[in-house]
Write an enzyme that holds these catalytic residues in place. Structure first.
Site, PDB file in Angstrom:
ATOM      1  N   ARG A 149       0.813  -1.221   0.000  1.00  0.00           N
ATOM      2  CA  ARG A 149       0.000   0.000   0.000  1.00  0.00           C
ATOM      3  C   ARG A 149       0.848   1.274   0.000  1.00  0.00           C
ATOM      4  NH1 ARG A 149      -3.582  -2.247   4.926  1.00  0.00           N
ATOM      5  NH2 ARG A 149      -1.718  -3.555   5.110  1.00  0.00           N
ATOM      6  N   LYS A 181       8.711  -1.197   3.058  1.00  0.00           N
ATOM      7  CA  LYS A 181       7.974  -0.233   3.890  1.00  0.00           C
ATOM      8  C   LYS A 181       8.739   0.161   5.145  1.00  0.00           C
ATOM      9  CE  LYS A 181       4.339  -1.738   6.215  1.00  0.00           C
ATOM     10  NZ  LYS A 181       2.910  -2.097   6.467  1.00  0.00           N
ATOM     11  N   GLU A 197      -9.580 -10.111  11.638  1.00  0.00           N
ATOM     12  CA  GLU A 197      -9.033  -9.114  10.720  1.00  0.00           C
ATOM     13  C   GLU A 197     -10.163  -8.308  10.086  1.00  0.00           C
ATOM     14  OE1 GLU A 197      -5.711  -8.281  10.243  1.00  0.00           O
ATOM     15  OE2 GLU A 197      -5.790  -9.482  12.069  1.00  0.00           O
ATOM     16  N   ASN A 215      -6.290  -4.437  17.390  1.00  0.00           N
ATOM     17  CA  ASN A 215      -5.026  -5.117  17.698  1.00  0.00           C
ATOM     18  C   ASN A 215      -3.871  -4.255  17.209  1.00  0.00           C
ATOM     19  OD1 ASN A 215      -2.893  -6.949  17.905  1.00  0.00           O
ATOM     20  ND2 ASN A 215      -3.432  -7.958  15.960  1.00  0.00           N
ATOM     21  N   TYR A 220      32.676  32.136  -3.716  1.00  0.00           N
ATOM     22  CA  TYR A 220      32.749  30.683  -3.607  1.00  0.00           C
ATOM     23  C   TYR A 220      34.143  30.299  -3.126  1.00  0.00           C
ATOM     24  CZ  TYR A 220      33.496  25.834  -4.773  1.00  0.00           C
ATOM     25  OH  TYR A 220      33.828  24.509  -4.680  1.00  0.00           O
ATOM     26  N   ALA A 248      34.327  41.028  -1.784  1.00  0.00           N
ATOM     27  CA  ALA A 248      33.108  40.653  -2.507  1.00  0.00           C
ATOM     28  C   ALA A 248      33.466  39.993  -3.835  1.00  0.00           C
ATOM     29  CB  ALA A 248      32.258  41.896  -2.755  1.00  0.00           C
TER      30      ALA A 248
HETATM   31  C1  UD1 Z   1      -1.598  -6.577  11.253  1.00  0.00           C
HETATM   32  C2  UD1 Z   1      -2.495  -7.475  12.099  1.00  0.00           C
HETATM   33  C3  UD1 Z   1      -3.736  -6.691  12.547  1.00  0.00           C
HETATM   34  C4  UD1 Z   1      -3.308  -5.480  13.314  1.00  0.00           C
HETATM   35  C5  UD1 Z   1      -2.324  -4.636  12.509  1.00  0.00           C
HETATM   36  C6  UD1 Z   1      -1.731  -3.566  13.405  1.00  0.00           C
HETATM   37  C7  UD1 Z   1      -2.210  -9.723  11.214  1.00  0.00           C
HETATM   38  C8  UD1 Z   1      -2.808 -10.815  10.397  1.00  0.00           C
HETATM   39  N1  UD1 Z   1      -2.912  -8.612  11.300  1.00  0.00           N
HETATM   40  O1  UD1 Z   1      -2.311  -6.239  10.077  1.00  0.00           O
HETATM   41  O2  UD1 Z   1      -4.551  -7.502  13.385  1.00  0.00           O
HETATM   42  O3  UD1 Z   1      -4.449  -4.697  13.656  1.00  0.00           O
HETATM   43  O4  UD1 Z   1      -1.228  -5.421  12.021  1.00  0.00           O
HETATM   44  O5  UD1 Z   1      -0.925  -2.655  12.714  1.00  0.00           O
HETATM   45  O6  UD1 Z   1      -1.146  -9.902  11.777  1.00  0.00           O
HETATM   46  N2  UD1 Z   1       5.130  -8.954   7.616  1.00  0.00           N
HETATM   47  C9  UD1 Z   1       6.114  -9.905   7.460  1.00  0.00           C
HETATM   48  N3  UD1 Z   1       5.865 -10.995   6.691  1.00  0.00           N
HETATM   49  C10 UD1 Z   1       4.662 -11.190   6.084  1.00  0.00           C
HETATM   50  C11 UD1 Z   1       3.654 -10.220   6.244  1.00  0.00           C
HETATM   51  C12 UD1 Z   1       3.925  -9.120   7.029  1.00  0.00           C
HETATM   52  O7  UD1 Z   1       7.215  -9.774   7.997  1.00  0.00           O
HETATM   53  O8  UD1 Z   1       4.521 -12.217   5.405  1.00  0.00           O
HETATM   54  C13 UD1 Z   1       5.427  -7.750   8.443  1.00  0.00           C
HETATM   55  C14 UD1 Z   1       5.303  -6.473   7.655  1.00  0.00           C
HETATM   56  O9  UD1 Z   1       6.564  -6.105   7.112  1.00  0.00           O
HETATM   57  C15 UD1 Z   1       4.815  -5.490   8.709  1.00  0.00           C
HETATM   58  C16 UD1 Z   1       4.100  -6.352   9.731  1.00  0.00           C
HETATM   59  O10 UD1 Z   1       4.465  -7.686   9.463  1.00  0.00           O
HETATM   60  O11 UD1 Z   1       5.898  -4.837   9.356  1.00  0.00           O
HETATM   61  C17 UD1 Z   1       2.580  -6.199   9.638  1.00  0.00           C
HETATM   62  O12 UD1 Z   1       2.145  -6.558   8.356  1.00  0.00           O
HETATM   63  P1  UD1 Z   1       0.930  -5.818   7.644  1.00  0.00           P
HETATM   64  O13 UD1 Z   1       0.707  -6.443   6.336  1.00  0.00           O
HETATM   65  O14 UD1 Z   1       1.134  -4.362   7.692  1.00  0.00           O
HETATM   66  O15 UD1 Z   1      -0.277  -6.242   8.631  1.00  0.00           O
HETATM   67  P2  UD1 Z   1      -1.666  -5.493   8.780  1.00  0.00           P
HETATM   68  O16 UD1 Z   1      -2.530  -5.809   7.632  1.00  0.00           O
HETATM   69  O17 UD1 Z   1      -1.450  -4.066   9.083  1.00  0.00           O
HETATM   70 CA    CA Z   2       0.307  -2.782   9.198  1.00  0.00          CA
END
Ligand code: UD1
Ligand code: CA
Length: 455
Positions: free
Chosen positions: A14, A21, A161, A176, A368, A382
């Site tokens: 996103r 990110k 979710e 969460n 300069y 100058a």
């Molecule tokens: C997640 C939570 C959601 C919570 C929110 C809070 C889950 C399923 N959902 O959603 O409940 O409200 O965070 O901000 O956990 N990442 C990995 N590997 C992956 C996917 C993600 O390392 O395969 C890391 C991303 O880099 C990121 C973090 O996990 O730093 C969260 O991932 P993101 O996709 O942003 O989760 P949300 O949809 O925001």
């Molecule tokens: Ca997130």
């Protein structure tokens, strides 16, 4: 005994960016660095970072910031494909085999957490001997977050979710935060059992939480702390929250911010009491400003050290040091590796690069100076220009104490000019000059009386 794991493998679709990110910058640090900083006070015995998307960039960025402190080194855990936060946590299994403590898991995109909040999460977790404890908050706009459902005692029933919520469940504003404390052996037992039976067909860490018991929920008072950054708008919102925090802190420490809304200050900047920051001024990187200095209006200071009672007006200063009582600007550009002595004056439309000036030296107008060392009480007239570049290499210019260059002098480097030298206006100086000399390096003026253009 607590270990820390940060989930930083996702691309962050996103954000619409090539950059992972978690490497996007927020006030002088990347998102993942913020998260790492927030756990320092917990004295973790291990620090694991789960990396995947463009992992070499994430590893390089974090290794560069190695804090040299007593913290355990970062361990990078690879998640080859990003199949969800639960899948990310599964990658920890071989690394934490036999580990008998608690594991704090944080999303890498939650940069505004306060260390105290994490401390109280850990305390609650350990005092109650929970299987897991997680941070939650009541958000005015909970869209996009997982929703937290509890019984009366803050004991979790389930997390759903956003995209898996029924319309009725979406009404719940308790979300969460993506910050969890687990008893590792409990989590390790459940991780292999995760399914991907949800709208995204991903393995969710929140599913693991749903299977554990008891799981306690801790609400944060200030929901701003747990904002997750998923897109550029949220990044901008977090920036403005962070700026409010930073500026409030400096004002409490005795710094005057004239019109705080038009000023930005990185978290890495240090200010003394009785510094005044004027409007439209931006302080970045490892900048330090001492007491009595007045910066702005309209200035950008980056990675620079500014001593006491300095003024900087409508100017850009990068990678430089300025000693006490000097005046910079309006419209000066210190481009890097510049050292200005005390009580100097750097004036209008002056550019300095890789240059060292002694005390009480003036470069007041339209000059300069590059690759130059000038002594004390030098006056650069100058329009004086150092010709430091011959098209292939840069060369040095040295100017001795009390020397004065005339207006519109060109100093062709390499060049050494002695002390107490006077250079006539309009000179092009190509040869070294000894101490106590007058240099006139221009054609004599020719006047032909009675001469007229023939018509
Ligand atoms: C997640 C939570 C959601 C919570 C929110 C809070 C889950 C399923 N959902 O959603 O409940 O409200 O965070 O901000 O956990 N990442 C990995 N590997 C992956 C996917 C993600 O390392 O395969 C890391 C991303 O880099 C990121 C973090 O996990 O730093 C969260 O991932 P993101 O996709 O942003 O989760 P949300 O949809 O925001
Ligand atoms: Ca997130």
């Amino acid at each position: 005994m607590v270990a820390v794991a940060i989930l930083a493998a996702g691309r962050g679709t996103r954000m619409k960016s090539d950059l992972p990110k978690v490497l996007h910058q927020l006030g002088g640090r990347s998102l993942v660095e913020w998260v790492l900083n927030s756990v320092q006070g917990l004295q973790p015995i291990r620090r694991l970072v789960i990396v995947g998307y463009r992992r070499e960039l994430v590893i390089e960025a974090l290794n560069q910031k190695a804090d040299g402190s007593l913290l355990p080194p970062l361990e990078f855990v690879e998640q080859p494909e990003q199949l969800g936060t639960g899948h990310a946590a599964q990658q920890l299994l071989p690394y934490l085999d036999g580990f008998d403590g608690d594991l704090l898991v944080l999303n890498g995109d939650v940069p505004l957490l306060r260390p105290e909040t994490l401390q109280s999460l850990l305390r609650t977790h350990q005092e109650n001997q929970n299987a897991a404890t997680l941070l939650a908050a009541h958000l005015p706009n909970p869209k996009g977050y997982g929703r937290v459902f509890c019984n009366g005692q803050n004991i979790l029933q389930q997390i759903v979710e956003d995209r898996d919520c029924t319309p009725a469940q979406k009404q719940n504003r308790r979300i969460n935060a993506g910050v969890y404390c687990f008893r590792w052996v409990e989590l390790a037992r459940i991780l292999p059992k995760l399914t991907a039976e949800n709208d995204q067909q991903e393995y969710y860490l929140t599913e693991a939480v749903n299977y554990m018991e008891p799981v306690m929920v801790v609400d944060v008072e200030d929901y701003q702390e747990i904002l997750g950054i998923n897109d550029r708008k949220q990044l901008a919102e977090a920036y403005s929250i962070l700026q409010d925090r930073i500026k409030e802190n400096w004002m409490k420490q005795g710094v005057t911010l004239v019109d705080p809304n038009s000023i930005t200050i990185d978290d890495t900047v240090q200010l003394a009491a009785d510094v005044v920051i004027e409007p439209q001024t931006h302080l970045r990187g490892h900048t330090r400003i001492e007491a009595g200095s007045r910066i702005g209006p309209g200035s950008l200071i980056e990675n620079s050290q500014i001593s006491q009672n300095v003024t900087v007006l409508y100017s850009v200063v990068t990678g430089s040091t300025i000693a006490e009582n000097s005046r910079i600007g309006p419209y000066s550009h210190l481009r890097g590796h510049v050292e200005v002595g005390s009580a100097c004056r750097i004036g209008n439309f002056v550019e300095l690069k890789n240059t060292k000036l002694g005390d009480r030296t003036n470069v007041a107008h339209l000059s300069y100076l590059g690759d130059t060392t000038a002594g004390n009480q030098v006056n650069i007239g100058a329009g004086t220009i150092t010709a430091n570049y011959d098209g292939v290499k840069k060369h040095q210019t040295k100017i001795g104490d009390r020397t004065k260059t005339g207006s519109n002098s060109v100093l062709v480097a390499p060049l050494t000019i002695g002390e107490d030298v006077t250079i006539a206006a309009g000179s092009t100086v190509t040869e070294d000059v000894p101490n106590d000399a007058l240099v006139i390096a221009r054609p004599h003026q020719v006047v032909k009386p009675g001469w007229r253009l023939k018509s």
